[in-house]
Write a protein that holds these residues in place. Sequence first.
Motif, PDB file in Angstrom:
ATOM      1  N   GLN A 192       0.839  -1.190   0.000  1.00  0.00           N
ATOM      2  CA  GLN A 192       0.000   0.000   0.000  1.00  0.00           C
ATOM      3  C   GLN A 192       0.877   1.244   0.000  1.00  0.00           C
ATOM      4  O   GLN A 192       1.900   1.289   0.672  1.00  0.00           O
ATOM      5  CB  GLN A 192      -0.981   0.018   1.173  1.00  0.00           C
ATOM      6  CG  GLN A 192      -0.337   0.037   2.545  1.00  0.00           C
ATOM      7  CD  GLN A 192      -0.113  -1.343   3.088  1.00  0.00           C
ATOM      8  OE1 GLN A 192       0.277  -2.246   2.373  1.00  0.00           O
ATOM      9  NE2 GLN A 192      -0.340  -1.507   4.380  1.00  0.00           N
ATOM     10  N   TRP A 202      -3.248   0.364  -3.738  1.00  0.00           N
ATOM     11  CA  TRP A 202      -2.684  -0.952  -3.428  1.00  0.00           C
ATOM     12  C   TRP A 202      -2.093  -1.530  -4.700  1.00  0.00           C
ATOM     13  O   TRP A 202      -2.715  -1.478  -5.763  1.00  0.00           O
ATOM     14  CB  TRP A 202      -3.764  -1.889  -2.900  1.00  0.00           C
ATOM     15  CG  TRP A 202      -4.367  -1.460  -1.596  1.00  0.00           C
ATOM     16  CD1 TRP A 202      -5.334  -0.533  -1.411  1.00  0.00           C
ATOM     17  CD2 TRP A 202      -4.027  -1.947  -0.306  1.00  0.00           C
ATOM     18  NE1 TRP A 202      -5.637  -0.403  -0.085  1.00  0.00           N
ATOM     19  CE2 TRP A 202      -4.854  -1.264   0.624  1.00  0.00           C
ATOM     20  CE3 TRP A 202      -3.133  -2.895   0.169  1.00  0.00           C
ATOM     21  CZ2 TRP A 202      -4.795  -1.495   1.998  1.00  0.00           C
ATOM     22  CZ3 TRP A 202      -3.070  -3.123   1.536  1.00  0.00           C
ATOM     23  CH2 TRP A 202      -3.889  -2.431   2.434  1.00  0.00           C
ATOM     24  N   LEU A 223       8.183  -2.444   3.960  1.00  0.00           N
ATOM     25  CA  LEU A 223       8.086  -3.884   4.188  1.00  0.00           C
ATOM     26  C   LEU A 223       9.153  -4.337   5.167  1.00  0.00           C
ATOM     27  O   LEU A 223      10.317  -3.938   5.070  1.00  0.00           O
ATOM     28  CB  LEU A 223       8.254  -4.642   2.870  1.00  0.00           C
ATOM     29  CG  LEU A 223       7.056  -4.599   1.924  1.00  0.00           C
ATOM     30  CD1 LEU A 223       7.397  -5.324   0.648  1.00  0.00           C
ATOM     31  CD2 LEU A 223       5.843  -5.215   2.568  1.00  0.00           C
ATOM     32  N   ASP A 263       9.032 -10.146   5.597  1.00  0.00           N
ATOM     33  CA  ASP A 263       7.966 -10.129   4.608  1.00  0.00           C
ATOM     34  C   ASP A 263       8.520 -10.033   3.198  1.00  0.00           C
ATOM     35  O   ASP A 263       7.968 -10.596   2.267  1.00  0.00           O
ATOM     36  CB  ASP A 263       7.027  -8.949   4.861  1.00  0.00           C
ATOM     37  CG  ASP A 263       6.214  -9.133   6.141  1.00  0.00           C
ATOM     38  OD1 ASP A 263       6.021 -10.293   6.503  1.00  0.00           O
ATOM     39  OD2 ASP A 263       5.816  -8.131   6.741  1.00  0.00           O
ATOM     40  N   LEU A 322      -9.679  -2.161   2.297  1.00  0.00           N
ATOM     41  CA  LEU A 322      -8.837  -3.233   1.775  1.00  0.00           C
ATOM     42  C   LEU A 322      -9.131  -3.425   0.293  1.00  0.00           C
ATOM     43  O   LEU A 322     -10.255  -3.186  -0.159  1.00  0.00           O
ATOM     44  CB  LEU A 322      -9.105  -4.549   2.519  1.00  0.00           C
ATOM     45  CG  LEU A 322      -8.491  -4.686   3.912  1.00  0.00           C
ATOM     46  CD1 LEU A 322      -8.944  -5.981   4.563  1.00  0.00           C
ATOM     47  CD2 LEU A 322      -6.971  -4.640   3.852  1.00  0.00           C
ATOM     48  N   ASP A 342      -1.871   7.164   6.752  1.00  0.00           N
ATOM     49  CA  ASP A 342      -0.817   6.156   6.860  1.00  0.00           C
ATOM     50  C   ASP A 342       0.539   6.826   6.629  1.00  0.00           C
ATOM     51  O   ASP A 342       1.086   6.753   5.531  1.00  0.00           O
ATOM     52  CB  ASP A 342      -1.055   5.044   5.837  1.00  0.00           C
ATOM     53  CG  ASP A 342      -0.226   3.806   6.123  1.00  0.00           C
ATOM     54  OD1 ASP A 342       0.658   3.882   6.992  1.00  0.00           O
ATOM     55  OD2 ASP A 342      -0.467   2.774   5.477  1.00  0.00           O
ATOM     56  N   HIS A 372       3.492   4.628   5.170  1.00  0.00           N
ATOM     57  CA  HIS A 372       3.372   4.311   3.755  1.00  0.00           C
ATOM     58  C   HIS A 372       3.231   5.563   2.902  1.00  0.00           C
ATOM     59  O   HIS A 372       2.983   5.464   1.702  1.00  0.00           O
ATOM     60  CB  HIS A 372       2.185   3.372   3.541  1.00  0.00           C
ATOM     61  CG  HIS A 372       2.352   2.072   4.261  1.00  0.00           C
ATOM     62  ND1 HIS A 372       1.282   1.323   4.686  1.00  0.00           N
ATOM     63  CD2 HIS A 372       3.452   1.408   4.654  1.00  0.00           C
ATOM     64  CE1 HIS A 372       1.729   0.243   5.310  1.00  0.00           C
ATOM     65  NE2 HIS A 372       3.039   0.262   5.290  1.00  0.00           N
ATOM     66  N   LYS A 404      -5.842  -7.230  15.042  1.00  0.00           N
ATOM     67  CA  LYS A 404      -4.774  -8.067  15.589  1.00  0.00           C
ATOM     68  C   LYS A 404      -5.211  -8.622  16.942  1.00  0.00           C
ATOM     69  O   LYS A 404      -6.037  -8.021  17.655  1.00  0.00           O
ATOM     70  CB  LYS A 404      -3.485  -7.265  15.721  1.00  0.00           C
ATOM     71  CG  LYS A 404      -3.536  -6.125  16.723  1.00  0.00           C
ATOM     72  CD  LYS A 404      -2.211  -5.391  16.774  1.00  0.00           C
ATOM     73  CE  LYS A 404      -2.268  -4.225  17.770  1.00  0.00           C
ATOM     74  NZ  LYS A 404      -0.994  -3.484  17.818  1.00  0.00           N
ATOM     75  N   LEU A 427      -0.980  -2.280   9.259  1.00  0.00           N
ATOM     76  CA  LEU A 427      -1.323  -2.541   7.864  1.00  0.00           C
ATOM     77  C   LEU A 427      -2.329  -1.541   7.339  1.00  0.00           C
ATOM     78  O   LEU A 427      -2.253  -1.112   6.183  1.00  0.00           O
ATOM     79  CB  LEU A 427      -1.892  -3.965   7.732  1.00  0.00           C
ATOM     80  CG  LEU A 427      -2.390  -4.377   6.346  1.00  0.00           C
ATOM     81  CD1 LEU A 427      -1.231  -4.460   5.363  1.00  0.00           C
ATOM     82  CD2 LEU A 427      -3.129  -5.713   6.409  1.00  0.00           C
TER      83      LEU A 427
END
Length: 884
Positions: A168, A181, A276, A280, A428, A534, A537, A578, A705
């Motif tokens: 993202q 994304w 990242l 990952d 998402l 975010d 990101h 989470k 995320l």
Amino acid sequence: MRWQRFFRRKQADLELQQEIELYLEEEIDANIARGMDKDEARRRAHLKFGSVNRVREEVWRASSFLWIEHMWRDLRYVLRKLISAPSSALTVMLSLGIGIAANALVFSGVDKIALQGPPVGDPAKLMSVYPTDQHGQRAQLVYADVFESLQGQLKSFSDVAAFTSHIQVALTGRGEPRRAWGQSVTQNYFDVTQVPMTLGRGFGRRDVYSPVIVLSYDLWRVYFNADDGVIGKTVFLSGKPFTVIGVAKPKFRGTLQMQVADFWIPLSQQASLGFLQETDSELVNVIARFAPGADRATAQAELNAVSQRLAIAFPTEMQERQLRCEQAGSLPAEAWVHIAAFVAAVMGIALLVLAIAVSNVTNLQLSRAMARHREMAIRIALGGTRWQLIQPMLLESLVLSFGGGAVGVGASVLAMRALTYFHMPVDLPIDLTLNISTVVLWYAFGLSVVAGMLCGLGPALAATRPSVPNALKGESSLEKPGRRWAMRDVLVMVQIAATMVLLCTTSLYLHSLLKLTNGDTGLRMDGVRVLSIDPVHNGYKAEQVPLVLKRVLDGVMAMPQVASAAWTDSTPLSIGMKSKKFHHVGRPGDLGLDPEADVYDVGPGYFATMGIQQLEGRNFNGAGPNAAKQMIVNEAFAHQMFKDRRAVGQYLTPTLQKDASPQTPVSYEIIGVVKNSKSTMMNFEDNPPIVYEALEQNMGTAAPLLGYSLMVHYQGNGAQMANALQAEVHSVDPSLAIFHQKEMAEQVMDSLIIPRAESTIFGVFGLAGLLLATVGLYGVMSYSVERRTKEMGIRLALGATMGQIQSLIVRYGIARTVIALAIGFPLALAASKVAASLQSGITAYDAISFTLTPLFLMLVALVACWIPARRASATDPQSTLRHE
């Protein structure tokens, strides 16, 4: 060739007439030359040649396909009859259309999930290669070093490519910043998928280490306004410049099922975006294309051998793992376990709606068949064969079924558009849209033809077997004197019983949705707005994030209409929450036994903003990451962990895997207890255990995320608040992409997407079944009254009252309704048990549903019977006896 003669028959007929006329003229001249007068010469010529029309007909027939001629003749006859009775034709098409629409809608979901492959070149040869764990379960990702070793060992595949699941970014460089994304892929990705470009090109060898990007068609059309000059221009992903080199073809959004990619960059460039984690970045998805002559069996045999070699070369990464392959874009087998039962149940309900529609149409066709007995008897008396009588009736059913299929497809398209108003409660890249594909069209029209033939075959056979003497007198062999049960009665009872099943199931889902909607979430709903950003990101370093969040929060808190605000890493009632397991400090942890809780990282003002009451202890004090770790728990977790003991002051530590790092996890002190509230997507768990950690102490350890969400409690107009919040964020940094903006009330509705979708689908199906059953019962009663008009007139003439006539007819209909409900009740109980096993929160034997539904159906049946009964009681006895 005969086909050529078929299309030039008129011209050939004209030429034949000219030849005949020329021959007759020559013969007449010859006869006159023999001494005959002109009239006799003409007579002798025609006698010698024979019938001109017979010759023309024989030649015409020799140049024709008789079955096409007859079919075209019957089709014109059918169309004339349907046009002359439009209401009847529309009723049939609408009834079938309702049933077809229900099935097309469900099948489009099945098509999207199971049948549609990714929009790539020759999708049958594109395979997904993945490892399985020691239990045989699919592990989607492959280690990057394993993939590199794999590339040179596979001979069954012409080429192998890899890509990351999703990355993202904040996309800037053209208009408002946007969250997007994408995927990072190997340079041969578009060669393996065989995806052509709308503009520009895909990746090549020279692009392996270059900051270049390929856009999806939708992103190019929406964000770049379909600019044909976009190739060569620079866009910024999380602040890093990338050069656009291509735009993929329409509809290609990647090869993962139901997941959307807005762009693609080289695999080497994901590290430049800086978000990242190292572990990952070592995991990739693998796709491969079959080599010429290879198939799945040979490829799997080769993968078995390669897996053994890789297990030796990579003992850690490939320990107890086996490589498998299956068609790219298909759902894993374990995913099917969860959805197959639900899909089968919904498909069964849709077929039940179609069965009701078929029963309704068959009833209508039987009525028309009864009305045509006299016509059929006359045709038989004139020498018509049974097939000649059946053929146009079946053709009529075929025409009506195609019309019903068209109505059904149109209605399903409208329903699919309506489903776009359902939103996921989180931002998402998931594609939930349905569409009418070629497969769905074939299914819809195939099903409509089968249904139409089933509706028409029985009435056609019944109509073409009349007792000729009785039919010529106007009597129908389908209604014999003294018969108490007719086929029409049986069909209506089938409709009512099926509707009972539909309505009871619908009532269960609606009841469960009502309980969820009216349930107490434990959260403030009114005057709370969510806004997500975010920074990580968006190009910020981890140590810069706290300052960005603080600047935004300070600006928002300075607004006069804002009562309180706080940051959190998870919006309540979302998915992707989470969770952790915890155990007491000083005791060994056990992943199998330790209690699990949803975990939120929140700021100090979170509980005041969300209206969560503090019961014990204190709130977070804004301590930094180096201070002793703190947590606040809700009542459910406190009771689960400590029973009746006081939770405040206790110390807990997360339970980790044996090989996890660090070996000694940090301990948390419980500083407070708050009231219970809902957590993830709303379910029927009343009190989910929740742990709240201090956002300031965990910020920067890992980028969430889904970014950070600002929860704002405000007074005033929501639209003005939204604009003010957006302006405040952009005053801090104009390049920050804002997403997931909504009111908390909207979040609640979005969190109910699954029960809302289920209730909507079953509600529409139930309403359709009720409508069809009501129309069917009303039609039967109306027809029965019409056939018994003489009887009613005689009864009235002999002294029967209007009330007695109405009671006679109503009892007739209600008796059949009661029998149908008695048949449908146990079937509805069985259906409710299946629904309860598929959806938590549904009570299999809900007293309200199984009490009100039969009463409601009885009321509907009573109205449907009373209207024809009232009309029958108004019959004029004198007119009836005079007619008799």
